[in-house]
Design an enzyme around this catalytic site. Structure first.
Site, PDB file in Angstrom:
ATOM      1  N   LYS A 161     -11.825 -18.554  12.335  1.00 40.67           N
ATOM      2  CA  LYS A 161     -10.760 -20.061  12.722  1.00 40.67           C
ATOM      3  C   LYS A 161     -11.788 -21.609  12.372  1.00 40.67           C
ATOM      4  CE  LYS A 161      -6.759 -17.435  13.254  1.00 40.67           C
ATOM      5  NZ  LYS A 161      -5.699 -17.677  14.966  1.00 40.67           N
TER       6      LYS A 161
ATOM      7  N   LYS B 162       0.887  -1.202  -0.370  1.00 39.26           N
ATOM      8  CA  LYS B 162       0.297  -0.769   0.012  1.00 39.26           C
ATOM      9  C   LYS B 162       0.857   1.098  -0.133  1.00 39.26           C
ATOM     10  CE  LYS B 162      -2.741  -0.302   3.796  1.00 39.26           C
ATOM     11  NZ  LYS B 162      -4.193   0.244   4.507  1.00 39.26           N
TER      12      LYS B 162
ATOM     13  N   GLY C  63      -2.240 -20.652  12.595  1.00 40.85           N
ATOM     14  CA  GLY C  63      -0.344 -20.691  12.728  1.00 40.85           C
ATOM     15  C   GLY C  63      -0.223 -21.614  11.978  1.00 40.85           C
TER      16      GLY C  63
ATOM     17  N   LYS D 213      -8.666 -15.180   7.605  1.00 40.67           N
ATOM     18  CA  LYS D 213      -9.402 -15.822   8.620  1.00 40.67           C
ATOM     19  C   LYS D 213     -10.860 -14.902   8.173  1.00 40.67           C
ATOM     20  CE  LYS D 213      -6.462 -13.849  11.239  1.00 40.67           C
ATOM     21  NZ  LYS D 213      -5.204 -13.818  12.128  1.00 40.67           N
TER      22      LYS D 213
HETATM   23  N1  HSE Z   1      -4.368 -12.376  15.930  1.00 39.78           N
HETATM   24  C1  HSE Z   1      -4.125 -13.824  15.498  1.00 39.78           C
HETATM   25  C2  HSE Z   1      -3.949 -14.170  17.044  1.00 39.78           C
HETATM   26  C3  HSE Z   1      -3.138 -13.907  14.678  1.00 39.78           C
HETATM   27  O1  HSE Z   1      -3.192 -13.896  17.832  1.00 39.78           O
HETATM   28  O2  HSE Z   1      -3.707 -15.850  17.250  1.00 39.78           O
HETATM   29  C4  HSE Z   1      -3.246 -15.583  13.664  1.00 39.78           C
HETATM   30  O3  HSE Z   1      -4.087 -15.494  13.301  1.00 39.78           O
END
Ligand code: HSE
Length: 408
Positions: free
Chosen positions: A197, A39, A126, A97
């Site tokens: 998720k 950006k 992750g 997600k």
């Molecule tokens: N904010 C997310 C977490 C990052 O803390 O799990 C990973 O998806």
């Protein structure tokens, strides 16, 4: 036969840089990043400036680019990029997600329509390889439940509060500094991020597409001193748990904090680690543990998707075809501990089955079976905190039928 792939990358934040680094250090994956769309061109970058562009057409219009890796923050712009990439004949890897959860059914259709893959292992927990395992390893198992710690930031905060007696605010700032938290950390602490998720996981566990607004999320932002005291007195910790399970033709799913006993598999999951507990009819209980946030751990999951594309992998959403269609429901009674200021009009009569409670100073604490919808309403009230009971009982609501579920 593995093919050499050329990548156009959107975004060069925590995960984008992680991908760049893991890709340059890995030996096995035949792929190179040709352009990076950003950006802000004025920012100082660690790589040669000719790699960067602010014009998305430099990637989307380049026929030598096979894969678009989308790692930007803006979920609306991300979906546009995904659609444009697929319609122009490119595969996509993304870890967004929210974008996925809000558009999963369309994402499924786009892949069918254009014959291109959209892979997203990095979007759920992750570094834990859960999506591909749900698709492939648990191909023919009859999965009954999936639950766990799906958010690294809140687990980091809870670990610091419980083990190091840090304040909630200081722990949140640290989670932000470490790059775990979302740009808007309310998405983490209010339980939206693990809900996104969970929505993705539900599609690959049970073959059901559910919209995020249908799934109830209660965060850790209202956890009170009364809860901390209750935990300490009963040798418990608190974890933010995302869970979904199937009963009959119904799937139930929600995110809420829960008191956890010391011997529970989630009790030892600390800091930014996530854990996923899967239960199937044949494999029975299995646990996956790994870092759920951070540059390299999430970059490694994205790398694994890029690698999968070198041999033409795509998700088949196999569970959609394996049993009669399931429907999502919130008609559930849940065993919870509710603590609140005495003047708030919550009484034992609100509970379907009241179990215990006490009042001290200006606080009350009540525990029992209560409807999920009611818990959601209470959790939005100032001065009310909702935490699921240890080993909580779940019961399909009387509107449905009343069998007790055995969910750990
Ligand atoms: N904010 C997310 C977490 C990052 O803390 O799990 C990973 O998806």
């Amino acid at each position: 036969m593995k093919k050499k792939l050329t990548i156009g990358l959107f975004g060069f934040g925590v995960v984008g840089q992680g991908l760049y680094n893991v890709l340059s250090q890995t030996q096995g994956v035949k792929a190179e990043i040709k352009r990076i769309v950003i950006k802000d061109k004025t920012k100082t970058r660690s790589l040669p400036s000719e790699l960067f562009t602010t014009n998305k057409e430099d990637v989307l219009n380049d026929p030598s680019i096979d894969i678009v890796v989308e790692l930007i923050n803006d979920h609306v712009a991300a979906f546009d990029i995904v659609k444009e990439a697929v319609t122009r004949g490119k595969h996509v890897v993304t870890a967004n997600k929210r974008m996925l959860a809000e558009n999963l059914e369309e994402i499924y259709s786009l892949q069918q329509q254009y014959g291109k893959s959209i892979l997203y292992e990095g979007s759920v927990c992750g570094s834990i390889p859960i999506i591909r395992n749900l698709e492939e390893y648990y191909d023919n198992d009859l999965l009954t439940s999936i639950e766990g710690i799906f958010n690294g930031s809140t687990n980091y905060i809870l670990t610091k509060v419980f083990e190091e007696k840090k304040s909630y605010a200081d722990a949140l700032v640290k989670a932000q500094e470490l790059g775990f938290a979302e740009t808007d950390p309310a998405l983490d602490v209010e339980g939206y991020d693990p809900k996104f998720k969970l929505v993705i996981a539900i599609a690959h566990t049970f073959g059901v597409f559910v919209q995020p607004h249908q799934v109830i999320n209660i965060g850790i932002d209202k956890i009170s001193e009364t809860d901390l005291k209750y935990a300490k007195e009963n040798n418990l910790s608190i974890k933010l748990v995302a869970r979904a399970f199937k009963q009959g033709t119904k799937v139930f799913g929600f995110v809420a904090p829960q008191f956890i006993e010391q011997h529970h598999p989630l009790a030892s999951i600390r800091n930014e680690y996530n854990a996923v507990l899967v239960e199937g009819a044949f494999a029975e209980k299995q646990t996956f543990v790994g870092k759920g946030a951070g540059s390299y751990p999430t970059g490694s999951a994205v790398l694994s998707d890029v690698s999968a594309l070198t041999y033409g992998y795509c998700y088949e959403y196999k569970k959609r075809l394996q049993h009669e269609p399931l429907t999502f429901s919130n008609d559930l009674l849940v065993e919870a501990v509710v603590s609140f200021e005495k003047e708030i009009p919550i009484t034992i009569h609100d509970f379907e089955k009241f179990k215990s409670g006490y009042a001290a100073n200006s606080k009350q604490l009540l525990c029992g079976l209560v409807s999920l919808e009611k818990l959601k309403t209470w959790s939005a009230l100032p001065g009310v905190s909702v935490v699921l009971a240890p080993n909580a009982e779940f019961k399909v609501s009387v509107r449905e039928k009343t069998s007790v579920l055995e969910v750990a």
